[in-house]
Write an enzyme that holds these catalytic residues in place. Structure first.
Site, mmCIF file in Angstrom:
data_model
loop_
_atom_site.group_PDB
_atom_site.id
_atom_site.type_symbol
_atom_site.label_atom_id
_atom_site.label_comp_id
_atom_site.label_asym_id
_atom_site.label_seq_id
_atom_site.Cartn_x
_atom_site.Cartn_y
_atom_site.Cartn_z
ATOM 1 N N SER A 45 -24.684 7.548 9.666
ATOM 2 C CA SER A 45 -25.459 8.521 8.885
ATOM 3 C C SER A 45 -26.036 9.634 9.762
ATOM 4 O O SER A 45 -26.292 10.740 9.274
ATOM 5 C CB SER A 45 -26.586 7.824 8.122
ATOM 6 O OG SER A 45 -27.567 7.325 9.007
ATOM 7 N N GLU A 46 -26.204 9.362 11.063
ATOM 8 C CA GLU A 46 -26.755 10.394 11.950
ATOM 9 C C GLU A 46 -25.785 11.562 12.139
ATOM 10 O O GLU A 46 -26.182 12.631 12.619
ATOM 11 C CB GLU A 46 -27.146 9.792 13.307
ATOM 12 C CG GLU A 46 -28.138 8.649 13.243
ATOM 13 C CD GLU A 46 -29.464 8.993 12.575
ATOM 14 O OE1 GLU A 46 -29.744 10.188 12.338
ATOM 15 O OE2 GLU A 46 -30.233 8.050 12.270
ATOM 16 N N ASN A 60 -16.165 7.006 6.546
ATOM 17 C CA ASN A 60 -17.619 6.945 6.728
ATOM 18 C C ASN A 60 -18.272 8.306 6.502
ATOM 19 O O ASN A 60 -19.381 8.387 5.964
ATOM 20 C CB ASN A 60 -17.962 6.421 8.128
ATOM 21 C CG ASN A 60 -17.786 4.912 8.225
ATOM 22 O OD1 ASN A 60 -17.715 4.220 7.216
ATOM 23 N ND2 ASN A 60 -17.685 4.400 9.433
ATOM 24 N N GLY A 93 0.756 -1.242 0.000
ATOM 25 C CA GLY A 93 0.000 0.000 0.000
ATOM 26 C C GLY A 93 0.783 1.286 0.000
ATOM 27 O O GLY A 93 1.529 1.580 -0.933
ATOM 28 N N SER A 130 -11.007 7.438 12.987
ATOM 29 C CA SER A 130 -11.799 8.535 13.556
ATOM 30 C C SER A 130 -13.007 8.904 12.696
ATOM 31 O O SER A 130 -13.626 9.933 12.912
ATOM 32 C CB SER A 130 -10.916 9.766 13.771
ATOM 33 O OG SER A 130 -9.922 9.518 14.734
#
Length: 588
Positions: free
Chosen positions: A501-502, A264, A208, A260
């Site tokens: 998602s919140e 997302n 990587g 962290s």
């Protein structure tokens, strides 16, 4: 693949390639053309050699599993170096290497390194082509795995060969013996040692970020040095487009250390009630953002063209868009694999039957993890289901807000806004992550990771802070700066905020604050929300109070810790020290 004499590379590139070929004693040289035919040919060669496993074509079309050497599974900060005539140029957070030491590594490990091997030449571009962001590089490697990863994460091959300038970033990678004690990832942003014509050297690794030299090495470490010199920013940040129900689009960048929540957030979908109201999100970048000035504002782009992201923990509940992205045309590195040829990692539905772990051992999924905790997926950006239509904009997109975030179990509120640009720089300069498991060291121990650039800044971090302060002076319309912390916990150890998602509810407040002066309470550390939409969330009044509680005693301890950290770095800019003193006074 092209023969060197039919590649149409310019004479400067050709001369350099010939020099590397001679020094490494490569058996033959091919220039990568970036075509699907090339990808298929090389992937077939890797399958034949046993380095690639073809995954279940029905479930994961055109996808493969690669298992790295067991000692070569992550970026190696302790083996990553900045070469400079003077150690102060690299600074206290980087490993310095003298030019003499670079020469020794070059002569010891690269001379004859490709003997009996094919040398692959990968011409690539970072940033949208024909834009003010475009920056060119060539990586030379003996690794087919590297070639195929760069197929996905860069714009490479025929599309960039014709526009390759005389001056480009030169990277040389050699797989070597994979001896961990002789692993070197070296960056040479200033003076070059005599006889070493390269900006980046990587040897005895095939993993990587150590071997894909376009990524952290070029797009952050080398680019950050150039950005300081030329007056722009090369940052370890996501780049997200948010569209409100009225069709107004706002662009946000965000710097988060590992674990962290950066990926997302970059891939967030608005919760159901927001989506039904007309809110939309689109991705531009999950990892790196380059920002340049125009009309007194910062405009940003993603220099990359694909994802190389951590996969454990990813599922349809935590990150649906990532699951869609990795479902085809993907290279998996160090995941597990079921007997039916599907990749598997912790976070997917539990399995009872035997499967292959990341080392290739067939066993039950108990005890050690099946997938390596740092296992990855590599996918092209075009796989992503909600990509911004401005991802190739040659001017970039205007940045309205910059987010900094870390993982803190207590002390730091869910979100707060900086008083001004310099205060925001102070927030970013002092951000950190708490260790969360005994295996990582002392639980609760804090690692400061300024702007999430600790492993990636190519020069002295105090000069980097100074550069941020100076950029703020030049901007007439500065982005607002915010700090977020999704990870505050209750007394029983459970997370207070539902996350995922919140987190969009926090984004909603941030967007409101860009245009309004209300719905905020001034605290000693910044502005916190007076109200935040929690409709439908299972949060008590006590939970909300704890999410935004300002513990003055805790913050006084934090200031002591920051003082020690600043002393360790040294030569902190005066403007940052002023912000530090003001913060201490507000908290006292």
């Amino acid at each position: 693949m092209l023969a060197i004499d039919e590649s149409e590379l310019n004479q400067h590139a050709m001369k350099w390639i010939e020099g590397i070929k001679k020094f490494t004693e490569a058996e033959d040289v091919v220039v990568c053309d970036g075509t699907p035919e090339e990808f298929k040919q090389i992937s077939n060669e890797l399958i034949k050699s046993g380095e690639f496993i073809k995954l279940n074509e029905n479930r994961y079309p055109n996808s493969f599993l690669y298992r790295s050497d067991r000692t070569d599974v992550a970026r190696s900060e302790e083996r990553t170096f900045i070469a400079a005539p003077d150690a102060s140029m690299a600074g206290s957070l980087n490993n310095h290497m003298t030019l003499q030491q670079v020469s020794e590594v070059w002569n010891k490990f690269f001379r004859g390194a490709y003997r009996g091997k094919t040398m692959f030449v990968i011409p690539y571009a970072l940033g949208p082509l024909n834009s003010r962001f475009t920056d060119y590089g060539i990586e030379i490697t003996d690794s087919r795995y590297v070639v195929l990863n760069l197929h996905y994460i860069t714009r490479m091959g025929k599309q960039v060969i014709g526009s390759m300038p005389e001056k480009f970033v030169k990277g040389v990678h050699a797989t070597g013996t994979l001896d961990p004690g002789n692993k070197f990832i070296i960056h040479i942003p200033w003076d070059k040692p005599e006889g070493v014509d390269a900006d980046i050297l990587s040897v005895n690794t095939n993993y990587g970020g150590n071997a894909l030299l376009s990524k952290k090495c070029h797009a952050l470490r080398i680019a950050s040095v150039r950005a300081r010199k030329e007056g722009w920013l090369a940052e370890h940040m996501l780049l997200l487009e948010v569209e409100d129900p009225h069709g107004r689009k706002v662009y946000i960048t965000g710097a988060f250390p590992s674990a962290s929540g950066k990926t997302n957030l970059a891939m967030i979908n608005p919760p159901k009630q927001y989506a039904e109201a007309g809110w939309k999100t689109r991705l531009l970048s999950d990892d790196i953002a380059w920002m340049k000035m125009k009309d007194g504002m910062l405009y940003a782009t993603n220099p990359e063209n694909g994802f190389f992201a951590v996969v454990p923990g990813t599922n349809y509940r935590t990150n649906k868009n990532a699951m869609i992205t990795l479902s085809r045309n993907t290279i998996f590195t160090n995941t597990g694999m079921t007997k039916t040829g599907e990749p598997w990692w912790e976070g997917l539905d539990p399995l009872q039957e035997e499967l292959y772990d990341w080392k290739g051992v067939l066993r039950k999924p108990d005890g050690e993890p099946i997938a390596h905790p740092n296992s990855r997926f590599t996918s092209p950006l075009s796989n992503y289901p909600f990509l911004s239509d401005r991802s190739e904009d040659p001017e970039g997109v205007p940045v309205s807000a910059i987010l900094f975030g870390g993982r803190r179990a207590s002390l730091v509120p869910l979100v707060y806004e900086a008083f001004n640009w310099n205060h925001g720089v102070f927030m970013g300069a002092t951000m950190g992550v708490e260790k969360t498991a005994a295996s990582e060291g002392k639980v609760g121990e804090l690692r400061r990771d300024p702007m999430a650039m600790r492993p990636f800044c190519g020069y002295n971090i105090s000069d980097y802070f100074r550069h941020w302060i100076e950029m703020g002076r030049k901007l007439s319309r500065r982005p607002k700066i915010f700090y977020v912390n999704w990870f505050r916990r209750r007394q029983d150890g459970s997370f207070i905020w539902p996350g995922f998602s919140e987190n969009f509810r926090v984004i909603e407040w941030i967007l409101y604050r860009l245009d309004h002066n209300d719905n905020a309470i001034e605290t000693p550390i910044g502005y916190i929300p007076e109200n935040i939409n929690t409709d439908g969330l299972n949060l008590t009044k006590q939970d909300m109070e704890e999410l935004f509680r300002i513990d003055r005693d805790g913050w006084r301890e934090e200031m002591k810790s920051i003082g020690d950290y600043f002393s360790q770095i040294g030569n902190i800019p005066e403007d940052l020290l002023i912000e530090f003193e003001m913060e201490k006074r507000r908290i006292s």
